[in-house]
Scaffold this active site. Structure first.
Site, PDB file in Angstrom:
ATOM      1  N   TYR A   3      -2.147  -0.240  10.499  1.00 21.37           N
ATOM      2  CA  TYR A   3      -2.125  -0.647   9.080  1.00 21.37           C
ATOM      3  C   TYR A   3      -0.771  -0.271   8.466  1.00 21.37           C
ATOM      4  CZ  TYR A   3      -3.805  -1.099   4.234  1.00 21.37           C
ATOM      5  OH  TYR A   3      -3.978  -1.461   2.916  1.00 21.37           O
TER       6      TYR A   3
ATOM      7  N   SER B 198       0.863  -1.186   0.000  1.00 20.69           N
ATOM      8  CA  SER B 198       0.000   0.000   0.000  1.00 20.69           C
ATOM      9  C   SER B 198       0.899   1.234   0.000  1.00 20.69           C
ATOM     10  CB  SER B 198      -0.846  -0.017   1.279  1.00 20.69           C
ATOM     11  OG  SER B 198      -1.410   1.252   1.517  1.00 20.69           O
TER      12      SER B 198
END
Ligand SMILES: NC(=O)c1ccc[n+]([C@@H]2O[C@H](COP(=O)([O-])OP(=O)(O)OC[C@H]3O[C@@H](n4cnc5c(N)ncnc54)[C@H](OP(=O)(O)O)[C@@H]3O)[C@@H](O)[C@H]2O)c1
Length: 272
Positions: free
Chosen positions: A150, A137
């Site tokens: 995250y 990501s």
């Protein structure tokens, strides 16, 4: 790598990016081993793919050691795989103190521990030349408020990808790191979409992300970052993190309003 005739194990095949990726890979002539937790969803996807008989569904909870072991020992996997795509993921957008320990644990297990352990288990099953693609990501290079856990998990996955690729030098297996930016799937909460809309963050469609991932597999691109300005910020943060600290400090109150929005926090709490 030419994808026609290759066996690809795709985790998170029932998700937004996973489904789009399954379709894009099947269109290239690959045979898919579709992983997710819900057999019915996987079967529905398989039936919608070109040549459904070429593909198999392998339901498993990647948080379970027993399920991971069964996956590694399944007939379909022991016959050999050419490409492993670690795509399954979990994400909570909330201030750290508002996240439950179970939510923190799930993100670390699904985004880091499971891909590492699955890769370890499947390495002996991989044909050569082989590819492992880890779906990271933008938040694997930019620490962003509201995504502390995250980000920690995606930074870790990026480090794992880089180190393992170097470890496997000369083995015939390459490890690719592919990093989408915000993508329209059910991974993101309403609060995350509201934040993106307010600050003007662009979001990609899952089909676009899947097409880029397939292109990265064909070209064997070691690192790919999607999106402008995300790809630029990922590099800038590596070189001049103080600049990014200052840019994000200016947005802090907006990010906090969305991350700490009571319905966002309550929604997460109800999920557990
Ligand atoms: N969407 C974004 O904005 C975005 C941006 C950058 C990177 N990514 C990354 O892209 C990847 C795919 O995300 P997505 O947006 O497609 O998410 P998604 O639509 O929420 O799908 C997540 C997938 O992961 C699977 N999964 C979750 N927990 C699991 C578990 N315990 N065991 C097995 N499978 C599990 C889900 O399976 P079930 O159907 O069984 O729940 C589903 O197939 C993730 O790694 C994510 O971090 C996404």
């Amino acid at each position: 790598m030419k994808l026609a005739g290759k066996v690809v194990l795709l985790t998170g095949a029932s998700g937004g990016i996973g489904e789009a990726l399954a379709k894009a890979l099947a269109n290239q002539g690959a045979s898919l081993l579709l992983q997710g937790r819900q057999l019915a969803r996987l079967e529905q996807l398989r039936a919608a793919l070109p040549y459904p008989d070429r593909h198999h569904c392998l339901p498993a909870d990647l948080a379970s050691a027993r399920d991971r072991e069964q996956l590694g020992q399944s007939q379909e996997v022991t016959r050999g795989i050419d490409i492993l795509i670690n795509n399954a993921g979990s994400n909570v957008f909330a201030w750290l103190e508002d996240q439950l320990p179970s939510q923190i644990h799930e993100q670390l297990v699904i985004n880091v521990e499971a891909p590492i352990l699955l890769t370890r288990a499947l390495l002996p099953r991989m044909r050569k030349p082989g590819l492992i693609m880890n779906i990271g990501s933008s938040f694997g290079a930019i620490g962003y408020p509201g995504y502390s856990v995250y980000c920690a998990s995606k930074f870790a996955l990026r480090g794992f990808s880089e180190a393992l690729h170097r470890e496997l030098h000369g083995s015939g297996i390459q490890v690719l790191h592919f990093a989408p930016r915000a993508t329209r799937t059910r991974l993101n909460s309403e609060a995350a979409y509201a934040l993106n809309a307010e600050i003007g963050t662009q979001t990609d469609s899952a089909d676009f992300v899947a097409a880029q991932a397939v292109d990265a597999l064909i070209r064997e691109t070691r690192r790919r970052w999607l999106g402008w300005p995300e790809a630029f910020f990922a590099r800038l943060n590596g070189l001049f993190p103080g600049l990014v600290d200052r840019a994000l400090a200016k947005q802090h109150s907006i990010i906090a309003r969305h991350a700490r929005n009571s319905s966002n926090v309550a929604a997460h709490h109800q999920e557990i």
